[in-house]
Each structure stands twice: as C-alpha cells, then as structure tokens.
Design a protein around this motif. Structure first.
Motif, PDB file in Angstrom:
ATOM      1  N   GLY A  10       4.726 -14.635  -8.524  1.00  0.00           N
ATOM      2  CA  GLY A  10       3.416 -14.666  -7.871  1.00  0.00           C
ATOM      3  C   GLY A  10       3.101 -13.378  -7.157  1.00  0.00           C
ATOM      4  O   GLY A  10       1.968 -12.880  -7.200  1.00  0.00           O
ATOM      5  N   ALA A  11       4.107 -12.791  -6.491  1.00  0.00           N
ATOM      6  CA  ALA A  11       3.894 -11.532  -5.779  1.00  0.00           C
ATOM      7  C   ALA A  11       3.592 -10.399  -6.755  1.00  0.00           C
ATOM      8  O   ALA A  11       2.692  -9.575  -6.520  1.00  0.00           O
ATOM      9  N   ILE A  12       4.319 -10.355  -7.856  1.00  0.00           N
ATOM     10  CA  ILE A  12       4.073  -9.293  -8.852  1.00  0.00           C
ATOM     11  C   ILE A  12       2.664  -9.417  -9.417  1.00  0.00           C
ATOM     12  O   ILE A  12       1.933  -8.422  -9.545  1.00  0.00           O
ATOM     13  N   ARG A  13       2.270 -10.622  -9.747  1.00  0.00           N
ATOM     14  CA  ARG A  13       0.922 -10.832 -10.283  1.00  0.00           C
ATOM     15  C   ARG A  13      -0.147 -10.411  -9.283  1.00  0.00           C
ATOM     16  O   ARG A  13      -1.145  -9.775  -9.644  1.00  0.00           O
ATOM     17  N   SER A  14       0.043 -10.760  -8.028  1.00  0.00           N
ATOM     18  CA  SER A  14      -0.944 -10.400  -7.005  1.00  0.00           C
ATOM     19  C   SER A  14      -1.008  -8.891  -6.817  1.00  0.00           C
ATOM     20  O   SER A  14      -2.092  -8.310  -6.693  1.00  0.00           O
ATOM     21  N   LEU A  15       0.166  -8.239  -6.787  1.00  0.00           N
ATOM     22  CA  LEU A  15       0.187  -6.791  -6.608  1.00  0.00           C
ATOM     23  C   LEU A  15      -0.463  -6.088  -7.801  1.00  0.00           C
ATOM     24  O   LEU A  15      -1.208  -5.107  -7.626  1.00  0.00           O
ATOM     25  N   ARG A  16      -0.204  -6.552  -8.991  1.00  0.00           N
ATOM     26  CA  ARG A  16      -0.854  -5.976 -10.177  1.00  0.00           C
ATOM     27  C   ARG A  16      -2.372  -6.083 -10.070  1.00  0.00           C
ATOM     28  O   ARG A  16      -3.100  -5.127 -10.371  1.00  0.00           O
ATOM     29  N   ALA A  17      -2.850  -7.260  -9.628  1.00  0.00           N
ATOM     30  CA  ALA A  17      -4.296  -7.454  -9.533  1.00  0.00           C
ATOM     31  C   ALA A  17      -4.898  -6.565  -8.460  1.00  0.00           C
ATOM     32  O   ALA A  17      -6.006  -6.028  -8.637  1.00  0.00           O
ATOM     33  N   GLU A  18      -4.206  -6.395  -7.344  1.00  0.00           N
ATOM     34  CA  GLU A  18      -4.753  -5.610  -6.235  1.00  0.00           C
ATOM     35  C   GLU A  18      -4.984  -4.161  -6.632  1.00  0.00           C
ATOM     36  O   GLU A  18      -5.974  -3.547  -6.209  1.00  0.00           O
ATOM     37  N   VAL A  19      -4.074  -3.594  -7.402  1.00  0.00           N
ATOM     38  CA  VAL A  19      -4.204  -2.179  -7.764  1.00  0.00           C
ATOM     39  C   VAL A  19      -4.667  -2.003  -9.206  1.00  0.00           C
ATOM     40  O   VAL A  19      -4.548  -0.926  -9.779  1.00  0.00           O
ATOM     41  N   ARG A  20      -5.174  -3.077  -9.784  1.00  0.00           N
ATOM     42  CA  ARG A  20      -5.831  -3.026 -11.093  1.00  0.00           C
ATOM     43  C   ARG A  20      -4.934  -2.485 -12.208  1.00  0.00           C
ATOM     44  O   ARG A  20      -5.342  -1.618 -12.991  1.00  0.00           O
ATOM     45  N   VAL A  21      -3.726  -3.028 -12.263  1.00  0.00           N
ATOM     46  CA  VAL A  21      -2.870  -2.709 -13.399  1.00  0.00           C
ATOM     47  C   VAL A  21      -3.479  -3.369 -14.635  1.00  0.00           C
ATOM     48  O   VAL A  21      -3.812  -4.560 -14.603  1.00  0.00           O
ATOM     49  N   PRO A  22      -3.653  -2.666 -15.748  1.00  0.00           N
ATOM     50  CA  PRO A  22      -4.223  -3.279 -16.957  1.00  0.00           C
ATOM     51  C   PRO A  22      -3.424  -4.514 -17.359  1.00  0.00           C
ATOM     52  O   PRO A  22      -2.185  -4.520 -17.288  1.00  0.00           O
ATOM     53  N   PRO A  23      -4.085  -5.587 -17.776  1.00  0.00           N
ATOM     54  CA  PRO A  23      -3.391  -6.851 -18.084  1.00  0.00           C
ATOM     55  C   PRO A  23      -2.262  -6.693 -19.097  1.00  0.00           C
ATOM     56  O   PRO A  23      -1.239  -7.365 -18.986  1.00  0.00           O
ATOM     57  N   ALA A  24      -2.458  -5.835 -20.092  1.00  0.00           N
ATOM     58  CA  ALA A  24      -1.443  -5.708 -21.143  1.00  0.00           C
ATOM     59  C   ALA A  24      -0.292  -4.788 -20.744  1.00  0.00           C
ATOM     60  O   ALA A  24       0.744  -4.762 -21.410  1.00  0.00           O
ATOM     61  N   ALA A  25      -0.450  -4.032 -19.660  1.00  0.00           N
ATOM     62  CA  ALA A  25       0.567  -3.046 -19.273  1.00  0.00           C
ATOM     63  C   ALA A  25       1.800  -3.742 -18.707  1.00  0.00           C
ATOM     64  O   ALA A  25       1.694  -4.742 -17.986  1.00  0.00           O
ATOM     65  N   ARG A  26       2.960  -3.183 -19.027  1.00  0.00           N
ATOM     66  CA  ARG A  26       4.198  -3.690 -18.445  1.00  0.00           C
ATOM     67  C   ARG A  26       4.633  -2.742 -17.338  1.00  0.00           C
ATOM     68  O   ARG A  26       4.425  -1.529 -17.420  1.00  0.00           O
ATOM     69  N   VAL A  27       5.207  -3.333 -16.288  1.00  0.00           N
ATOM     70  CA  VAL A  27       5.550  -2.540 -15.106  1.00  0.00           C
ATOM     71  C   VAL A  27       7.045  -2.643 -14.840  1.00  0.00           C
ATOM     72  O   VAL A  27       7.741  -3.522 -15.360  1.00  0.00           O
TER      73      VAL A  27
END
Length: 902
Positions: free
Chosen positions: A743-760
């Motif tokens: 949940g934290a990773i998903r929220s952080l990705r959304a906050e800084v607009r990581v592209p949905p398909a990108a892997r981090v």
C-alpha cells in the motif's frame, strides 16, 4: 442442481444474470424440500419463527422486503447450524383495509356492498383475497424466503377462526369483556370504530374561536374552542375550582347560544386555567375528556354528529350539514348574534384514520371492549423479568411505558369482512349471550331467534393470537408442543404497540407462556432524502421492480448490510449499485477460482507447504467467521454481512486472488500452485457457506459448479464451525506488513506520478521485514510493480520518496531513472504553494472576530478541520520535496552493491 451440473462443464456464465438463476434455484429448493422440518428432529435444538402476516390488500412494499430478508437470514442460519427450524408463513385478512380496497373496486364498477348484501360482498372479498395472496406468496418466493409453505396460514382459516372464538369466550368468562355506550374513535369514511393506535394526530392550521355564553341573570362567560359546531351538544361549562375569575359563577347556568338550552357551570380539576379563557365547554358525546367530566357531574350526552359525518337532528337548524359546513354556518350565526368575541390562528392536533386518512370523530357508540389492566400488567411483568427480550434494548422501556398507560381496547368493528363476534342478542328482552354456536332460544325469556351481533372483531384481535393459533392452539398438537413459544419475532418498530404488545398479553393470559423469547425490531426504509415513503409523495419503491432489475440478492444486501437493529435507513440508488457490483465481484471471483481449480477438488496440501499469503487468508477467514457468528448471535445481521462483504471484497478478491496469480500462472504444476488451489478451494467453500443466509441465490448458483462439495445443496450445508479453516489463525500475521508495504509503495508511486507500467526499485528495513519478505517478496514485486526489492540501510546519495508503515518499517521508492526527479520536485513545490495560499485564507477567516461571532458552530468547526488538513498536507509535501532534493546518487558505488533482485 449439483446433479445437473455434473453433466456440464463446471463453469459460470461470463456475466451474472440473476434472472437466469433465481427462479430456477428456488424451484430446486422446493423440489428438495430444503425448507421443511426434518422428519425426525431427534435431540436437535429447536428454532421457530412466525412471519408477520402481510395484509391481503396489495403488493408487498419495501418494508416487507427488509422484514422478510432479515427473517430469512436467521432462519437459513439456524438451519445451517443444524437446528430443527420452522418458519411459518401466512397472510392477514386486514379487516378495514381490505374491505376498503374491495369497496373502491366495486365503486369503480358502479356497485356497492349495501346493494350486493353481506353474502355476495364477502364472496367478492374472498376472490380478491385469493388473487392478492397468490401474488404475495410469489413475491416472498422471489425474495428468497425459505418458509415451510406446507404450514401456510391465513387469519380467517377455520382453525384460526375457532381460536378467535375461543379467546372471545374465555375473555368473557374471565370478566375481561364488556359492552357499552362509550366514546370511541369513529372513522366516518370507513364507517367503523377504530382503536387509539389507529388514529394519527397531525398538527393542522385551524382557528381558535372565542364565544360568549350568556350567564343566566346577567353577564357572560367566554369560552375558547376550535370546534364551535359541537357547542350544539354542550351540556355544561366547566371551570377550575381554584380559578378566582369564575368561583362565584359555579352552580349558576348559562344560556347555550343558538339553541337556548340552559346548562350548568361546574367546577372540575381537569380544566386548565391557562388554556384559552380558562372556561371549558363540555360536550360529552364528542370528546373523551368531556365524557369523563360528565361522568363526575352526572351530565347528559347529546350527540350532534352522526356516524356518517353529518349533523344529527339534535343540531336543530344545522341538521344534515357536514361538519365543515356546520362549522362555517355556526360561526356566521354567532357573529350575526354578536356572540363571537374574536378568533385567532391556532395549530390543532387533528386525528386521522391510519387506514384511509379520513378525519376521525370522537362519538358515543355501543361497542365491545377488553379490560386491559390485568392483561397489561402480565405482559409488563414478563418484560421486566427478562422472559421477553427486545433488540435494541431501548424498546423495552417504550413497551413498559405504553403498558403502564394503556386504555381499555375497543375490539368491535362495524364491518362485514372479518371474524364475526360470537355474541347473540334477544330482540324480546335484550339478553346478550356469548356462545360459539347460535342458541335455539333466549335463556332468559325463551324467545326464539336470537340475532347474532352484526359487527366483526378488530383485525389485531386475531393477529394477537398468530404465534399460538398458527401452531395449533387451542387444540395443541406436535407443532405447538415442540415449537411454542417461538424463539424470535422480527418486525418493524412501528407496530410495537399495534401487534407485539397484543401478542404478549394475549399469549401470557391464555397459555401462561410468552409468545416469543426475543423481539428484533428493525427501522423503517425511507427514501434517499430521508422521507417516509407514501403514496402522496409518490416516493415508494416496489421491491419486485428492484428484483427485476438487479436481483433479489442485491436488494437484500442493500437493505441489510451495515444497518443496525432499530435504525431507520435511506434507500439510495448508489447503495443499490454498490450491491450489484459486489454480486458481480463475487461471481467473477468464483469464475476465476473455478477456472483455476478445474473439474476436480484439489489434493490436500500439508499446512507447512502453504505460502504466507495462504496462511494469512485462512486466518482472516477464521476471524470473519467468528465475527459473523457473534454478530448473528446478537441479531445484528447488518454487522455480520458488512464483515463478510469486507472479507470477500478486500481480503479475498483484492488481495488473495491477486497474490495467488503469480503461482497459479507462473508454474501451474508446481507446489506453489497446488497450495494456492487448495487454499482457493477452502476459502471459496467457506465464503459461500458464510454468505448463503444473506445472499442465497448467487451463492447456491456458484456452489452448484464447485467441485468437491459433499452437500448437493448449499441450503442444506452446515455453517462453518470454529477452527474449520485453520488451527493457527496468527500464522499468516506477517502478511499484514506485506499489505502495508504494498500500500505504501502504491501511494508513493501515485504521489510522484510514476508511470503505471514502470517498475521501481524499493528499499525496506525495520522490525518484522525479514519474516514478511521471506514469505511474500514475490507478492510485493507483483502487486506493487517492483523490479528490485532489497532489505538494507539507505545508501548515501539515493534519491526517492519514503514512508513509514507498521512498527517503524521504512519504505523507500527509488526514483532515479524512473521519473524526472528535479521536475517532480518543482511540481510538488507549486502544489505546496497553492495549498499554502488556501491555508493563509483559512487562518485569516478563523482570526476574523466577525466570522467567529456570526457563523454557526458547525461551520467554524468545519473550517478548523480544514485548516488542520491543509497544514498536514503542507508538511507532507515539504517532506516529499526534501526527499527529492537530496544528494545525487554516489557515482563511486561499485557493481557489487547493485540490486540482486531479491
């Protein structure tokens, strides 16, 4: 259904269509006698319930749908618990309401009951009853009600009618019945007396008239009244004995305006000196309080309003006028004679018939009454001793208050449809004989041909016997011996006094037993705006239309989920749409599971070979089953269903199915896939069993396609026992940390607009991470789109955004090479400036003394909450910007430090 499914591939339609499922499924239940009592209950616990009988007046409304959905939930649950369960269905003849419906239909055809005669009219009502009852039964079946239809009853059935006669005779022998001329509530539209409970008092705009009554010998007394037309029947003027204004007039007489009759001035403590002028006109024939004053002072009663709602001959020149016409004429005559001192606007509580909404007139009429004090005391004692328990408990206080202040019950009705009163009167000598059969001759004078009382009994008189008479009282029998008293009554709180109280005192007096041990009172179903549904507002909801469109399960879910006992609710379209989505979600999850399971039940897998997410799901399933069981034991079906809905949607669908897919798809023949299939099967079987009492149709349809189930019908399967899913519900606890990390990773990705398909790449560290990632690192990588997952301290120069979850676990999402870190920091900076500007405005508003003085408290509080939210948002943005503007990655980092893809 299971046999039929064996010849077909085990699959579900691509889209759930309740119309293709529900009718056929109900027929399968009936064919299997799934709702009947076991042939030999043996030593099983017993559970019995009687359906509050719908009136044979019209289609079921949304309140009936709620009431019967709740009953069905508890009935199906007890049946699954293994109890010998009896649910008795039936309908009520509803005397006033049904007669009114049929009379309106006849009027539309140009006919009337008077022209037809009693026998022909009753034949017409019976035809209507049969038509309406057939429709009601069909509606109950469409709702999923699992009644024992072989025991269906109607309040005018022969056995039930005999019970009514028996009660009348017993009350007569016990000295609890009397007949006499007393003030009753008379509905001029229905043409019958009605009980106090059937009168709805509503405030209406009226006029308070001040009228001069000339005092014999000189002077006058001014009385205040909202009903000047009834002064034609006055037999006194009453004043309070301590009122100095009138003390010298007590014992003298006034000349009654418009009639010239002389009536006395009496002193009575009932008079309120503060109301109007402090002088009260006494009209014993048209007011219950006035009748009581008349009884204390031996005053006569003169009826000036007839049962047809028109003025009688006693009204003199105003005879034949309607009440409204007479009021206008009387006021005009008083003005002409100079006796009207004035009038003013006044809000009066006007009684209306709850059946037809007509105005109710208090009239003196010869009626049958039940003496209530002894009966009420017995029922109150049963509640105080805990022999009858209410859910919610607060209704016990209301019940006792009503019992303490109860009045004698008028039980005769001037109708043709209903239970004829078993009393006969001699035309020669006036002797009254209460008997089951018509006497050959008057026992007093010997005259032949005693005439039966033409009236019928109040509908509630027979309904009060419903739990007893439907089970065989007074003759007894096996059903009465085994299932009375009943265990539970489910009904709306609006008929607590109409029906629940009357069943309580009737049963206690006649059998010595309570009629039910627990009463669950639910609230009303209101429209989306919170208004009571009514024909005048045209805001009623036809449950059958909802079932046609959305299915019975979606309707049941909408009415029950999250609604606490006793609480009213709003029926909103968005809640219904959410229920449809849940049914579709369950259906699609089952389709996925069936596809993964194949045609056969999975082979058992040792517990030690289950994955962390498997053990977590089974633990959550065990917890949900316990919580649902406890809620149902408290009779809180809404809470039980809400917990199970969360289990299915949040735990099973959103987490477990997604977490299991990598194993099921990645290596279908591997040990991980085998463990996932075993867990999937266990969970789906358990979920269907837990949900079945609430959503019977869709769960039974899925069950029919599920391999490896030992019960051909879900309706006959047992409720899961404690420990059915796992002996160690805490074994999967580390997965809760996995959920928080994802949940934290998903929220952080959304906050800084990581592209949905990108892997981090993600770095985590903290207490409990070892156990969590050792069991479910693949789940984190799959569900959060993580390329590289490491458990280690942060390295100098790493840039990204971070959050803290669990007991101090740090989660850092590395962003170099994924997003433009500098541009993202600038975007967040602009967002922060905008939020800060809003905070400045909020601070200024809360510092404005004029605003604080003028605004409502809730507005001020809302602004303070908004300021706190803005401040928290700024703090979060400051943290993100600081993380993004950290030092660049260390260029000297060697290849040995690179992520190994753990």
């Amino acid at each position: 259904m299971a046999d039929m499914a064996a010849d077909e591939s085990r699959s579900l339609a691509a889209v759930y269509d309740p119309r293709a499922v529900e009718a056929a499924m109900y027929e399968r239940w009936l064919e299997a006698d799934a709702f009947a009592l076991p042939a030999d209950p043996g030593g099983r616990p017993r559970f019995s319930i009687v359906m509050p009988p719908p009136n044979v007046t019209a289609r079921l409304h949304i309140g009936h749908a709620l009431d019967n959905a709740l009953q069905d939930i508890f009935v199906r649950w007890h049946r699954m618990l293994g109890d010998a369960t009896l649910w008795v269905p039936g309908t009520d003849h509803a005397g006033i309401a049904t007669q009114a419906v049929v009379e309106r239909r006849l009027a539309a055809e140009g006919r009337s009951r008077r022209e037809m005669g009693r026998e022909a009219f009753l034949e017409a009502v019976w035809r209507w009853k049969d038509e309406c009852e057939t429709g009601i039964v069909d509606q109950l079946r469409r709702l999923g009600c699992s009644c024992d239809w072989s025991r269906q009853r109607f309040t005018l059935d022969p056995g039930l009618s005999e019970a009514v006669d028996e009660v009348f005779l017993r009350y007569w022998r016990d000295g609890l019945l009397y007949r006499g001329d007393y003030i009753v509530n008379w509905c001029t539209s229905c043409g019958t007396a009605i009980s106090d409970l059937e009168v709805e008092h509503r405030p209406e705009e009226s006029r308070l008239y001040h009228v001069r009554y000339p005092v014999e010998g000189g002077g006058h007394v001014v009385i205040a009244t909202v009903r000047p037309e009834t002064m034609l029947g006055d037999t006194a003027v009453a004043v309070h004995p301590d009122d100095e204004r009138y003390r010298s007039l007590v014992g003298r007489s006034v000349v009654l305006p418009l009639s010239g009759r002389r009536v006395p001035i009496v002193a009575d403590a009932h008079v309120d000196p503060k109301f109007g002028t402090g002088a009260l006109k006494v009209t014993p024939a048209h007011d219950a309080d006035d009748a009581a004053i008349a009884g204390r002072h031996q005053l006569p009663a003169i009826g000036v309003i007839g049962t047809d709602g028109r003025m009688t001959a006693e009204a003199g020149a105003f005879a034949g006028l309607t009440v409204a016409q007479a009021r206008t004429a009387v006021v005009a005559a008083l003005r002409d004679q100079g006796l009207m001192e004035g009038d003013e606007a006044y809000e009066a509580a006007i009684g209306h018939c709850s059946r037809c909404d007509g105005v109710v007139e208090p009239l003196i009429s010869r009626q049958w009454f039940v003496r209530m004090r002894q009966l009420a005391d017995g029922a109150a004692r049963a509640v105080r001793e805990g022999r009858i328990r209410f859910v919610p408990e607060g209704f016990a206080k209301l019940f006792l208050q009503w019992m303490d202040g109860v009045h004698d019950w008028c039980i005769s009705r001037q109708l043709w449809w209903g239970h004829r009163i078993p009393a006969y009167e001699c035309a020669a000598c006036g002797e009254v004989l209460v008997a089951r059969d018509a006497p050959q001759a008057c026992p007093r004078c010997g005259a032949a041909g005693m005439e039966r009382d033409p009236d019928v009994l109040d509908t509630w008189f027979s309904s009060a016997l419903w739990p007893m008479s439907t089970l065989g009282w007074p003759d007894g029998g096996p059903d009465f011996a085994a299932y009375f008293p009943t265990d539970l009554l489910v009904t709306g709180h609006d008929i607590l006094f109409f029906w629940v109280a009357r069943m309580a005192f009737s049963s206690l007096h006649l059998t010595g037993e309570v009629p039910f041990r627990v009463v669950l009172l639910h609230g009303l179903v209101r429209d989306a705006q919170g208004r009571k549904m009514s024909k005048s507002l045209r805001n009623g909801i036809d449950p059958m239309e909802v079932i046609d469109r959305c299915g019975a399960d979606a309707l049941r879910l909408t009415l029950v989920v999250g609604v606490a006992p006793g609480n009213d609710q709003r029926f909103a379209s968005d809640k219904l749409e959410g229920s449809q989505r849940f049914c579709n979600k369950l259906w699609n999850a089952a389709r996925f599971a069936l596809g993964a399971l194949g045609a056969d039940a999975p082979a058992p897998v040792p517990p030690q070979r289950l994955a962390l997410v498997d053990r977590w799901l089974l633990g959550r399933l065990e917890e949900a089953a316990d919580a649902a069981r406890q809620a149902l034991e408290r009779l809180d079906a809404g809470e039980a269903l809400a917990g199970l809905q969360s289990l299915v949607w949040d735990v099973f669908c959103d987490w477990y199915l997604e977490a299991a897919k990598p194993r099921l798809y990645g290596d279908p023949a591997g040990e991980g896939a085998a463990a996932a299939r075993q867990t999937l099967h266990t969970a789906l079987v358990g979920i269907l069993r837990l949900l079945h009492p609430f959503l019977p149709f869709i769960t039974e349809a899925i069950w029919a396609q599920l391999p490896g189930t030992p019960w051909p019908l879900l309706a006959t399967a047992p409720w899961p026992q404690s420990g059915a899913f796992t002996d160690d519900r805490g074994a999967g606890q580390p997965f809760e940390l996995v959920r928080e990390i994802v949940g934290a990773i998903r929220s952080l990705r959304a906050e800084v607009r990581v592209p949905p398909a990108a892997r981090v790449s993600v770095v985590v560290r903290g207490l409990g991470v070892d156990a969590a990632l050792a069991g479910a690192a693949d789940v984190v990588r799959s569900l959060a789109r993580v390329e590289c997952l490491e458990e280690r301290p942060l390295r100098s120069g790493e840039r990204g955004v971070a959050a803290v979850v669990g007991a101090g676990v740090e989660v850092l999402v590395l962003l170099d090479g994924v997003v433009d870190v500098r541009a993202e920091a600038q975007r967040l900076g602009r967002e922060r400036d905008g939020v800060a500007a809003h905070r400045v405005k909020a601070e200024a508003r809360l510092a404005d003394a004029a605003f604080l003085q003028r605004a409502k408290p809730e507005v001020i509080e809302r602004e303070r909450v908004r300021l706190e939210a803005l401040t928290a948002s700024i703090a979060r943005l400051d943290q993100r910007i600081a993380q993004l503007r950290g030092a660049p990655p260390d260029a000297s980092q060697d290849a040995g430090d690179a992520c190994d893809g753990k």
